[in-house]
Design an enzyme around this catalytic site. Structure first.
Site, PDB file in Angstrom:
ATOM      1  N   GLY A 172      45.299  42.070  35.757  1.00 45.80           N
ATOM      2  CA  GLY A 172      44.556  41.496  36.956  1.00 45.80           C
ATOM      3  C   GLY A 172      44.239  39.748  36.365  1.00 45.80           C
ATOM      4  O   GLY A 172      44.876  39.394  35.661  1.00 45.80           O
ATOM      5  N   ILE A 190      40.676  31.470  34.894  1.00 43.80           N
ATOM      6  CA  ILE A 190      40.718  31.326  33.439  1.00 43.80           C
ATOM      7  C   ILE A 190      41.435  32.319  32.526  1.00 43.80           C
ATOM      8  O   ILE A 190      41.625  32.032  31.305  1.00 43.80           O
ATOM      9  CB  ILE A 190      39.060  31.213  32.847  1.00 43.80           C
ATOM     10  CG1 ILE A 190      38.572  32.770  33.197  1.00 43.80           C
ATOM     11  CG2 ILE A 190      38.383  30.163  33.348  1.00 43.80           C
ATOM     12  CD1 ILE A 190      37.161  32.745  32.603  1.00 43.80           C
ATOM     13  N   GLY A 191      42.201  33.049  33.292  1.00 41.58           N
ATOM     14  CA  GLY A 191      42.948  34.118  32.590  1.00 41.58           C
ATOM     15  C   GLY A 191      43.855  34.830  33.693  1.00 41.58           C
ATOM     16  O   GLY A 191      43.312  35.349  34.576  1.00 41.58           O
ATOM     17  N   GLY A 202      46.558  38.501  33.236  1.00 43.39           N
ATOM     18  CA  GLY A 202      47.239  39.413  32.708  1.00 43.39           C
ATOM     19  C   GLY A 202      47.932  40.427  33.400  1.00 43.39           C
ATOM     20  O   GLY A 202      47.897  40.460  34.752  1.00 43.39           O
ATOM     21  N   GLY A 203      48.431  41.502  32.913  1.00 41.87           N
ATOM     22  CA  GLY A 203      48.998  42.401  33.496  1.00 41.87           C
ATOM     23  C   GLY A 203      48.178  43.505  34.481  1.00 41.87           C
ATOM     24  O   GLY A 203      48.726  44.078  35.364  1.00 41.87           O
ATOM     25  N   ASP A 217      44.271  48.026  22.448  1.00 39.35           N
ATOM     26  CA  ASP A 217      44.864  46.789  22.914  1.00 39.35           C
ATOM     27  C   ASP A 217      44.429  45.548  22.189  1.00 39.35           C
ATOM     28  O   ASP A 217      43.989  44.576  22.647  1.00 39.35           O
ATOM     29  CB  ASP A 217      44.938  46.401  24.308  1.00 39.35           C
ATOM     30  CG  ASP A 217      46.020  45.503  24.906  1.00 39.35           C
ATOM     31  OD1 ASP A 217      47.116  45.492  24.094  1.00 39.35           O
ATOM     32  OD2 ASP A 217      45.839  45.087  25.955  1.00 39.35           O
TER      33      ASP A 217
END
Length: 426
Positions: free
Chosen positions: A139, A133-134, A136-137, A253
């Site tokens: 994981g 479901i996602g 990123g940098g 972030d």
């Protein structure tokens, strides 16, 4: 089969009491109110004129505070201790800072869930791509259903040759999540370290990210009233991190892709891999550290000095406010040169009195809409000040947004009672 996940430790009494303070607010009266009645362009332009014009910037003049920030309903809750790699002392949460949905007493404490690698593999179907479901940098995130039916999100850290950075972010995230609990923050269920696997199990938030909604990838367009509510939710969450957690926390972030939305479009701030926690004993107001964050959201003063403060989150929040109004991403490389940095473009428009031109084309202008756009951009201008001393605290941002919401509802109400002049009876 791996060993059961080690929970984030038992509780121990917190010997010291953190004195009540707003560490990021030099003086509440030094931040002008958005609803003060003064010319918003001149107030805001003075705050950060050096960003877009002359290098001589003047601090905004003092005004009276507007409506105080108040928690609508709060309940104290116990925090957990840190992991075995870096213990965090637990204490009873201040009732003023802990927003709940009224059911906190019936839930497990953050991080208390115990899981094995076998259970994680079963829940994620061996990390099936269909459950991803996602990404990123740091994981990949998977939706998972545990044996008892609980739906969770499992964040699987990346594996590479340079594991020291990933390990640091993993430990950082679980230590931070273990000592926070707030309605507008993603909640930790547990974590697991097994051989080269680093897994964090958190609350599943079903309705995608704010960025997906602004990009119209989730169907219905977010109305301006909903965007204002999301801004308030995020302001509450960051205020809690800065002021009411056991130790002040800087998220580092804050961005639209790290804000998850529930089915009823309540916002929850996620991803604490870059978060920085201040120990109460140090009473630090800043720390020298390697710059981390996302391009387009980074505090320019932090980039220049490597001095991280809570006001770095305030700067990122200012960028987020511009996103909510415009629908644009912080950096738009395909646009004309003067529009590629969205925050700069929007602030220049606002300072020229043309803020409404930044409105997301998916939204319709109206008297109430124009009012909200002007007020949100005015607050964004203050948050985007080039130096931390010129930015409001997150608590002050929340107060201002509450006032904007109140005034916005009053305008909508008056519009309902008074139809357009061409439709009135004479």
């Amino acid at each position: 089969m791996g060993n059961p996940a080690t929970p984030l430790g038992g509780r121990s009494p917190f010997d010291g009491r953190r004195r009540r303070r707003d560490s990021c607010d030099a003086s509440r009266s030094s931040t002008p109110s958005v609803s003060s009645g003064r010319n918003p362009v001149s107030i805001a332009a003075r705050a950060i004129s050096s960003c877009f014009g002359s290098p001589e910037a003047r601090s905004p003049s003092p005004t009276d505070d507007s409506e105080d920030f108040k928690a609508p309903y709060v309940t104290p809750s116990l925090s957990t201790q840190g992991s075995s790699h870096g213990s965090l002392q637990g204490s009873r949460r201040r009732s003023m800072g802990m927003h709940t949905d009224g059911s906190s007493h019936s839930r497990h404490q953050p991080g208390a869930m115990r899981l094995t690698i076998t259970e994680i593999m079963m829940a994620t179907k061996n990390f099936s791509p269909s459950l991803m479901i996602g990404q990123g940098g740091s994981g990949t995130v998977y939706k998972a259903q545990l044996a008892d039916g609980t739906v969770v999100a499992v964040k699987r850290a990346k594996k590479n040759a340079n594991n020291s950075r990933m390990d640091a972010e993993f430990q950082n995230e679980i230590q931070t999540l273990a000592c926070i609990e707030h309605l507008n923050l993603v909640r930790l269920h547990g974590f697991l370290e097994h051989q080269d696997e680093r897994l964090v199990v958190v609350e599943y938030v079903p309705n995608g990210t704010l960025r997906e909604h602004l990009d119209c990838q989730r169907g219905k367009i977010l109305e301006l009233a909903t965007r204002l509510e999301i801004a308030i939710d995020v302001a509450h969450a960051i205020t809690y991190l800065h002021m009411y957690s056991d130790n002040p926390i800087i998220h580092r972030d804050i961005k639209s892709s790290n804000i998850l939305l529930t089915d009823n479009l309540r916002a929850k701030v996620a991803d604490f891999g870059f978060a920085r926690l201040f120990m109460v004993e140090s009473d630090a107001t800043h720390v020298s550290t390697q710059v981390k964050g996302t391009a387009g959201y980074l505090d320019p003063e932090y980039l220049r000095t490597y001095q991280l403060t809570v006001k770095s989150d305030v700067y990122s929040f200012g960028v987020l406010l511009v996103e909510l109004v415009s629908g644009r991403r912080p950096i738009e490389p395909r646009r004309e040169l003067n529009e590629r940095l969205t925050a700069n473009w929007a602030m220049k428009k606002f300072m020229k009195g043309s803020g409404i031109q930044t409105l997301d084309p998916n939204l319709q202008p109206s008297l109430a809409t124009n009012f909200v756009v002007e007020k949100i951009l005015e607050l964004a201008l203050l948050c985007l000040a080039p130096t931390k001393k010129s930015r409001p605290s997150m608590r002050r941002c929340a107060e201002i947004l509450w006032t904007v919401r109140k005034d916005y509802r009053e305008i909508l109400s008056s519009d309902l009672h008074f139809p357009p002049s061409g439709q009135r009876n004479h």
